[in-house]
Enzyme design. Structure first.
Site, PDB file in Angstrom:
ATOM      1  N   VAL A 125      -3.268  18.215   9.959  1.00  0.00           N
ATOM      2  CA  VAL A 125      -3.185  16.753  10.122  1.00  0.00           C
ATOM      3  C   VAL A 125      -2.460  16.424  11.432  1.00  0.00           C
ATOM      4  CG1 VAL A 125      -2.108  14.641   9.207  1.00  0.00           C
ATOM      5  CG2 VAL A 125      -3.205  16.253   7.636  1.00  0.00           C
ATOM      6  N   ARG A 152       6.870  14.561  -8.360  1.00  0.00           N
ATOM      7  CA  ARG A 152       6.008  13.707  -9.171  1.00  0.00           C
ATOM      8  C   ARG A 152       6.800  12.401  -9.302  1.00  0.00           C
ATOM      9  NH1 ARG A 152       2.260  17.663 -11.045  1.00  0.00           N
ATOM     10  NH2 ARG A 152       3.222  19.664 -11.501  1.00  0.00           N
ATOM     11  N   ASP A 180      -4.881  24.431  -9.371  1.00  0.00           N
ATOM     12  CA  ASP A 180      -5.761  24.352 -10.546  1.00  0.00           C
ATOM     13  C   ASP A 180      -7.254  24.349 -10.219  1.00  0.00           C
ATOM     14  OD1 ASP A 180      -3.565  24.274 -12.182  1.00  0.00           O
ATOM     15  OD2 ASP A 180      -3.520  22.101 -12.359  1.00  0.00           O
TER      16      ASP A 180
HETATM   17  O1  F6P Z   1      -1.077  21.290 -11.502  1.00  0.00           O
HETATM   18  C1  F6P Z   1      -0.517  22.475 -11.082  1.00  0.00           C
HETATM   19  C2  F6P Z   1       0.298  23.115 -12.152  1.00  0.00           C
HETATM   20  O2  F6P Z   1       0.840  24.293 -11.611  1.00  0.00           O
HETATM   21  C3  F6P Z   1      -0.413  23.402 -13.475  1.00  0.00           C
HETATM   22  O3  F6P Z   1      -1.236  24.552 -13.456  1.00  0.00           O
HETATM   23  C4  F6P Z   1       0.766  23.528 -14.403  1.00  0.00           C
HETATM   24  O4  F6P Z   1       0.383  23.292 -15.713  1.00  0.00           O
HETATM   25  C5  F6P Z   1       1.708  22.488 -13.894  1.00  0.00           C
HETATM   26  O5  F6P Z   1       1.390  22.298 -12.531  1.00  0.00           O
HETATM   27  C6  F6P Z   1       3.168  22.813 -14.027  1.00  0.00           C
HETATM   28  O6  F6P Z   1       3.918  21.727 -13.575  1.00  0.00           O
HETATM   29  P1  F6P Z   1       5.486  21.728 -13.355  1.00  0.00           P
HETATM   30  O7  F6P Z   1       5.754  22.479 -12.083  1.00  0.00           O
HETATM   31  O8  F6P Z   1       5.852  20.294 -13.223  1.00  0.00           O
HETATM   32  O9  F6P Z   1       6.096  22.424 -14.518  1.00  0.00           O
END
Ligand code: F6P
Length: 320
Positions: free
Chosen positions: A23, A72, A128
């Site tokens: 980017v 998040r 994923d």
């Molecule tokens: O979406 C990616 C991922 O690694 C999933 O495969 C998994 O279920 C989730 O994130 C785990 O999230 P966290 O790191 O918030 O526990």
């Protein structure tokens, strides 16, 4: 456009750094300034802004994780949070935003586009590989290879001790990683959330395999299909075979990206910046059969990406 912004958001994925590099350098080549916001959408709201020059992204192509950090962001799920974010973007004269992340992050990007007519461009970044509109999302290839390396090692000890090993890989809602490593790791069975399975049938197959002389087995389980410990307990109880479980967990999200992920990320990052600067908006860029493509975010987010049932069948055939 004079200035664009970039964020990495949601779960990190190896290759996100390469995408940021793509980017930044593509935008600078068109004499457009770039800023990054730390911690995804949360960092836009709290104005955690960093200037990104060419040297800022030097030496990061080989690094896992994301130099921009990620999060998040529950605040951004509220309309008030999104209003605040757009205000910060406009006050800082950021004319458009590249969002690198999974479906949650792309949903946030679509909201900026639809609710505020704010120019956004999405880049699929998630181990994923469950995002529609692209054959691959950034990080999947590396995660698969990391899991595969672990499974190869587990197979060695499974063989020596003549045990059944149940290996849990990531994938809360889908089995893309599980299916891929089950094939490449020669697993005897794979359990994924999308397709119903019978543990009794799996035990039956393990018994048949034992009578053919196979004395160790590996079962791959996606985390969303079952917990490895429960499958291990069930198998041990029903077959009498000694079994162990191994949960690979977040190691699958780290590590230096593979060549495939680096090239994918650079190409997607660069095309995202270029399209945004050229006036396109509300899209996600991706690859289709090796070629760069783009789709409206509305299409990407309303379309389900399905597993290939032939691959599932192939795991079964190969286990015979
Ligand atoms: O979406 C990616 C991922 O690694 C999933 O495969 C998994 O279920 C989730 O994130 C785990 O999230 P966290 O790191 O918030 O526990």
């Amino acid at each position: 456009m004079k200035k664009i912004g970039v964020i990495t958001s949601g779960g990190d994925a190896p290759g996100m750094n390469a995408a940021v590099r793509g980017v930044v350098r593509a935008a600078l080549a068109r004499e457009v300034q770039v800023v990054g916001f730390l911690h995804g959408y949360r960092g836009i709201i709290s104005e955690e802004i960093v200037d990104l020059q060419s040297p800022s992204v030097g030496g990061i192509i080989s690094q896992g994780g994301t130099m921009l950090r990620t999060a998040r962001s529950p605040e951004f799920r509220e309309k008030a949070g999104r209003e605040q974010a757009v205000q910060v973007l406009r006050e800082n004269e950021v004319d458009g935003l590249v969002v690198i992340g999974g479906d949650g992050s792309l949903t946030g990007a679509r909201a900026l586009h639809e609710e505020f007519d704010y120019p956004v461009m999405g880049v699929p970044g998630s181990i994923d590989n469950d995002i529609a509109g692209t054959d691959f999302s950034i990080g999947f290839d590396t995660a698969v290879n990391t899991a595969l390396e672990a499974i190869d090692k587990i197979r060695d000890t499974a063989y020596s001790h003549e045990r059944v090993f149940v290996v849990e890989v990531m994938g809360r809602a889908n089995g893309f990683i599980a299916l891929e490593v089950a094939l490449s790791g020669g697993a005897e069975a794979v359990l994924i959330p999308e397709i119903p399975f019978s543990l009794l049938e799996i035990c039956d197959n393990l018994r048949k395999a034992r009578s053919r002389g196979k004395r160790s087995s590996v079962i791959v389980v996606a985390e969303g299909a079952a917990r490895a410990r429960d499958v291990k307990d069930f198998v041990q109880k029903n077959t009498g075979f000694e079994a162990r479980e191994s949960v690979l967990g977040h190691m699958q999200r780290g590590g230096s990206p593979t060549s495939f992920d680096r090239v994918l990320a650079l190409r997607l990052g660069a095309i995202a910046a270029n399209r945004l600067i050229s006036g396109f908006r509300g899209e996600m860029v991706g690859v289709d059969g090796g070629k760069l493509v783009h789709h409206p975010l509305s299409y990407v987010l309303s379309t389900e990406r399905n597993i290939d049932p032939d691959k599932l069948l192939l795991v079964e055939v190969m286990a015979q």
